[in-house]
Design a protein around this motif. Sequence first.
Motif, PDB file in Angstrom:
ATOM      1  N   ASN A   1     -84.715  -7.557  48.706  1.00 25.14           N
ATOM      2  CA  ASN A   1     -84.766  -8.984  48.995  1.00 25.14           C
ATOM      3  C   ASN A   1     -85.514  -9.229  50.287  1.00 25.14           C
ATOM      4  O   ASN A   1     -85.403  -8.469  51.235  1.00 25.14           O
ATOM      5  CB  ASN A   1     -83.351  -9.567  49.113  1.00 25.14           C
ATOM      6  N   LYS A   2     -86.234 -10.298  50.320  1.00 21.80           N
ATOM      7  CA  LYS A   2     -87.006 -10.649  51.504  1.00 21.80           C
ATOM      8  C   LYS A   2     -86.103 -11.356  52.508  1.00 21.80           C
ATOM      9  O   LYS A   2     -85.510 -12.384  52.212  1.00 21.80           O
ATOM     10  CB  LYS A   2     -88.150 -11.586  51.119  1.00 21.80           C
ATOM     11  N   ALA A   3     -85.955 -10.762  53.688  1.00 21.96           N
ATOM     12  CA  ALA A   3     -85.165 -11.385  54.738  1.00 21.96           C
ATOM     13  C   ALA A   3     -86.022 -12.375  55.524  1.00 21.96           C
ATOM     14  O   ALA A   3     -87.239 -12.404  55.383  1.00 21.96           O
ATOM     15  CB  ALA A   3     -84.610 -10.324  55.673  1.00 21.96           C
ATOM     16  N   THR A   4     -85.375 -13.168  56.324  1.00 17.70           N
ATOM     17  CA  THR A   4     -86.110 -14.124  57.146  1.00 17.70           C
ATOM     18  C   THR A   4     -87.026 -13.388  58.117  1.00 17.70           C
ATOM     19  O   THR A   4     -86.585 -12.476  58.813  1.00 17.70           O
ATOM     20  CB  THR A   4     -85.129 -14.998  57.941  1.00 17.70           C
ATOM     21  N   PRO A   5     -88.301 -13.740  58.186  1.00 21.72           N
ATOM     22  CA  PRO A   5     -89.209 -13.062  59.116  1.00 21.72           C
ATOM     23  C   PRO A   5     -88.742 -13.234  60.555  1.00 21.72           C
ATOM     24  O   PRO A   5     -88.208 -14.271  60.929  1.00 21.72           O
ATOM     25  CB  PRO A   5     -90.551 -13.767  58.881  1.00 21.72           C
ATOM     26  N   THR A   6     -88.925 -12.200  61.343  1.00 16.75           N
ATOM     27  CA  THR A   6     -88.577 -12.268  62.754  1.00 16.75           C
ATOM     28  C   THR A   6     -89.853 -12.313  63.585  1.00 16.75           C
ATOM     29  O   THR A   6     -90.875 -11.746  63.215  1.00 16.75           O
ATOM     30  CB  THR A   6     -87.733 -11.057  63.172  1.00 16.75           C
ATOM     31  N   VAL A   7     -89.771 -12.984  64.720  1.00 17.04           N
ATOM     32  CA  VAL A   7     -90.926 -13.098  65.595  1.00 17.04           C
ATOM     33  C   VAL A   7     -91.162 -11.763  66.293  1.00 17.04           C
ATOM     34  O   VAL A   7     -90.244 -11.182  66.867  1.00 17.04           O
ATOM     35  CB  VAL A   7     -90.709 -14.205  66.641  1.00 17.04           C
ATOM     36  N   SER A   8     -92.396 -11.278  66.241  1.00 16.12           N
ATOM     37  CA  SER A   8     -92.746 -10.036  66.933  1.00 16.12           C
ATOM     38  C   SER A   8     -93.630 -10.288  68.145  1.00 16.12           C
ATOM     39  O   SER A   8     -93.716  -9.444  69.045  1.00 16.12           O
ATOM     40  CB  SER A   8     -93.462  -9.071  65.983  1.00 16.12           C
TER      41      SER A   8
ATOM     42  N   ASP B   1    -101.599 -27.682  73.404  1.00 20.18           N
ATOM     43  CA  ASP B   1    -102.258 -26.386  73.392  1.00 20.18           C
ATOM     44  C   ASP B   1    -101.748 -25.552  72.218  1.00 20.18           C
ATOM     45  O   ASP B   1    -100.573 -25.621  71.864  1.00 20.18           O
ATOM     46  CB  ASP B   1    -101.981 -25.634  74.697  1.00 20.18           C
ATOM     47  N   PRO B   2    -102.593 -24.755  71.602  1.00 16.37           N
ATOM     48  CA  PRO B   2    -102.152 -23.923  70.494  1.00 16.37           C
ATOM     49  C   PRO B   2    -101.183 -22.861  70.970  1.00 16.37           C
ATOM     50  O   PRO B   2    -101.259 -22.354  72.085  1.00 16.37           O
ATOM     51  CB  PRO B   2    -103.457 -23.299  69.989  1.00 16.37           C
ATOM     52  N   VAL B   3    -100.228 -22.534  70.093  1.00 19.72           N
ATOM     53  CA  VAL B   3     -99.292 -21.448  70.368  1.00 19.72           C
ATOM     54  C   VAL B   3     -99.578 -20.341  69.363  1.00 19.72           C
ATOM     55  O   VAL B   3     -99.875 -20.607  68.192  1.00 19.72           O
ATOM     56  CB  VAL B   3     -97.835 -21.938  70.271  1.00 19.72           C
ATOM     57  N   VAL B   4     -99.529 -19.103  69.792  1.00 20.49           N
ATOM     58  CA  VAL B   4     -99.786 -17.962  68.920  1.00 20.49           C
ATOM     59  C   VAL B   4     -98.459 -17.290  68.599  1.00 20.49           C
ATOM     60  O   VAL B   4     -97.724 -16.897  69.512  1.00 20.49           O
ATOM     61  CB  VAL B   4    -100.743 -16.949  69.575  1.00 20.49           C
ATOM     62  N   VAL B   5     -98.127 -17.174  67.327  1.00 16.02           N
ATOM     63  CA  VAL B   5     -96.888 -16.521  66.903  1.00 16.02           C
ATOM     64  C   VAL B   5     -97.211 -15.524  65.803  1.00 16.02           C
ATOM     65  O   VAL B   5     -97.944 -15.842  64.864  1.00 16.02           O
ATOM     66  CB  VAL B   5     -95.852 -17.536  66.373  1.00 16.02           C
ATOM     67  N   LYS B   6     -96.694 -14.311  65.947  1.00 17.64           N
ATOM     68  CA  LYS B   6     -96.828 -13.304  64.900  1.00 17.64           C
ATOM     69  C   LYS B   6     -95.434 -12.923  64.424  1.00 17.64           C
ATOM     70  O   LYS B   6     -94.510 -12.787  65.228  1.00 17.64           O
ATOM     71  CB  LYS B   6     -97.575 -12.070  65.426  1.00 17.64           C
ATOM     72  N   TYR B   7     -95.319 -12.745  63.099  1.00 16.76           N
ATOM     73  CA  TYR B   7     -94.024 -12.447  62.502  1.00 16.76           C
ATOM     74  C   TYR B   7     -94.016 -11.055  61.889  1.00 16.76           C
ATOM     75  O   TYR B   7     -95.037 -10.542  61.450  1.00 16.76           O
ATOM     76  CB  TYR B   7     -93.680 -13.469  61.411  1.00 16.76           C
ATOM     77  N   LYS B   8     -92.831 -10.464  61.885  1.00 20.41           N
ATOM     78  CA  LYS B   8     -92.622  -9.195  61.207  1.00 20.41           C
ATOM     79  C   LYS B   8     -91.610  -9.424  60.106  1.00 20.41           C
ATOM     80  O   LYS B   8     -90.466  -9.819  60.367  1.00 20.41           O
ATOM     81  CB  LYS B   8     -92.102  -8.134  62.187  1.00 20.41           C
ATOM     82  N   SER B   9     -92.012  -9.196  58.847  1.00 17.37           N
ATOM     83  CA  SER B   9     -91.116  -9.417  57.716  1.00 17.37           C
ATOM     84  C   SER B   9     -90.165  -8.244  57.580  1.00 17.37           C
ATOM     85  O   SER B   9     -90.537  -7.086  57.736  1.00 17.37           O
ATOM     86  CB  SER B   9     -91.908  -9.592  56.422  1.00 17.37           C
ATOM     87  N   ASN B  10     -88.902  -8.576  57.290  1.00 20.50           N
ATOM     88  CA  ASN B  10     -87.885  -7.541  57.086  1.00 20.50           C
ATOM     89  C   ASN B  10     -87.501  -7.515  55.616  1.00 20.50           C
ATOM     90  O   ASN B  10     -87.237  -8.543  55.006  1.00 20.50           O
ATOM     91  CB  ASN B  10     -86.637  -7.846  57.922  1.00 20.50           C
ATOM     92  N   ASP B  11     -87.426  -6.331  55.030  1.00 19.89           N
ATOM     93  CA  ASP B  11     -86.979  -6.168  53.650  1.00 19.89           C
ATOM     94  C   ASP B  11     -85.554  -5.632  53.655  1.00 19.89           C
ATOM     95  O   ASP B  11     -85.272  -4.602  54.262  1.00 19.89           O
ATOM     96  CB  ASP B  11     -87.881  -5.209  52.884  1.00 19.89           C
ATOM     97  N   GLU B  12     -84.661  -6.333  53.004  1.00 14.86           N
ATOM     98  CA  GLU B  12     -83.285  -5.878  52.886  1.00 14.86           C
ATOM     99  C   GLU B  12     -83.042  -5.408  51.457  1.00 14.86           C
ATOM    100  O   GLU B  12     -83.478  -6.027  50.493  1.00 14.86           O
ATOM    101  CB  GLU B  12     -82.310  -7.013  53.220  1.00 14.86           C
ATOM    102  N   THR B  13     -82.328  -4.321  51.310  1.00 16.47           N
ATOM    103  CA  THR B  13     -82.013  -3.777  49.992  1.00 16.47           C
ATOM    104  C   THR B  13     -80.535  -3.956  49.724  1.00 16.47           C
ATOM    105  O   THR B  13     -79.697  -3.469  50.483  1.00 16.47           O
ATOM    106  CB  THR B  13     -82.378  -2.287  49.906  1.00 16.47           C
ATOM    107  N   LYS B  14     -80.217  -4.678  48.674  1.00 13.22           N
ATOM    108  CA  LYS B  14     -78.834  -4.913  48.300  1.00 13.22           C
ATOM    109  C   LYS B  14     -78.663  -4.604  46.816  1.00 13.22           C
ATOM    110  O   LYS B  14     -79.368  -5.140  45.972  1.00 13.22           O
ATOM    111  CB  LYS B  14     -78.442  -6.370  48.569  1.00 13.22           C
ATOM    112  N   ASN B  15     -77.681  -3.695  46.521  1.00 11.77           N
ATOM    113  CA  ASN B  15     -77.378  -3.322  45.129  1.00 11.77           C
ATOM    114  C   ASN B  15     -78.627  -2.857  44.396  1.00 11.77           C
ATOM    115  O   ASN B  15     -78.842  -3.192  43.229  1.00 11.77           O
ATOM    116  CB  ASN B  15     -76.744  -4.501  44.390  1.00 11.77           C
ATOM    117  N   GLY B  16     -79.469  -2.112  45.088  1.00 15.70           N
ATOM    118  CA  GLY B  16     -80.640  -1.546  44.442  1.00 15.70           C
ATOM    119  C   GLY B  16     -81.815  -2.482  44.327  1.00 15.70           C
ATOM    120  O   GLY B  16     -82.868  -2.106  43.849  1.00 15.70           O
ATOM    121  N   SER B  17     -81.661  -3.734  44.759  1.00 13.69           N
ATOM    122  CA  SER B  17     -82.761  -4.685  44.672  1.00 13.69           C
ATOM    123  C   SER B  17     -83.262  -5.002  46.068  1.00 13.69           C
ATOM    124  O   SER B  17     -82.506  -5.017  47.045  1.00 13.69           O
ATOM    125  CB  SER B  17     -82.309  -5.972  43.978  1.00 13.69           C
TER     126      SER B  17
END
Length: 219
Positions: free
Chosen positions: A19-26, A1-17
């Motif tokens: 960076n894309k963090a690992t997406p978390t399941v929402s 059976d199909p599974v439905v998963v939605k992700y929420k991307s987290n942006d982390e800021t380090k030293n002014g830049s």
Amino acid sequence: DPVVVKYKSNDETKNGSSNKATPTVSYLKFKVRGNPLPLRRHRTSRGFMYNPSADAQACFRGIVEEIVKEEGCFTTTNNATTCSYVFDNTTALAMTIAFYTKRPLNHFVATNRSRPLKASAPSAMGSRIRTDVDNLAKFVLDSLNDFIYEDDSQISSLCVTKLLDSGGCRDDNNHPQDNDIDDDDDECLGSTVVGVAVLDKNDKKLSSEVVESSFRLYD
């Protein structure tokens, strides 16, 4: 059976830049086939307490692991697949569970599951189902501990419904009837549909929408 998963991307800021963090399941939704089982009362034997539902819960959990492992909810160590929590243990969650219980043979013409439902057969919610809904829910909640979430105390909103399974049942022309979840069930043998969503403490509007949507079982 199909599974439905939605992700929420987290942006982390380090030293002014940024960076894309690992997406978390929402949001996660999955379906397990088979007649739903209630959690049975713990028993004592020879001075020891045991859970009579332990084997059934282990089976349910194993099925769910197989369903979601391809969605990136697992970590692999030493060539063995071990599960990390799908949802962070600091988050509050909303859960919906729809229990589709197996229809008895007397609901079918000639007591044959390959035949249509009788005209007198009750609708999905038109008959009393004697299994206690709270015991059905507890079976699922406990089975998903240390896997989907650390502990079911993270569940802040819970919507549970029990119905008679009508998926795959045939109409008067011997054609499968529409199913509320999908259209490939067989002979109304039962299933459990579970949805879990994060309640975002920083977004009151989103949180209220998640709770409200938890009552729309067939979205």
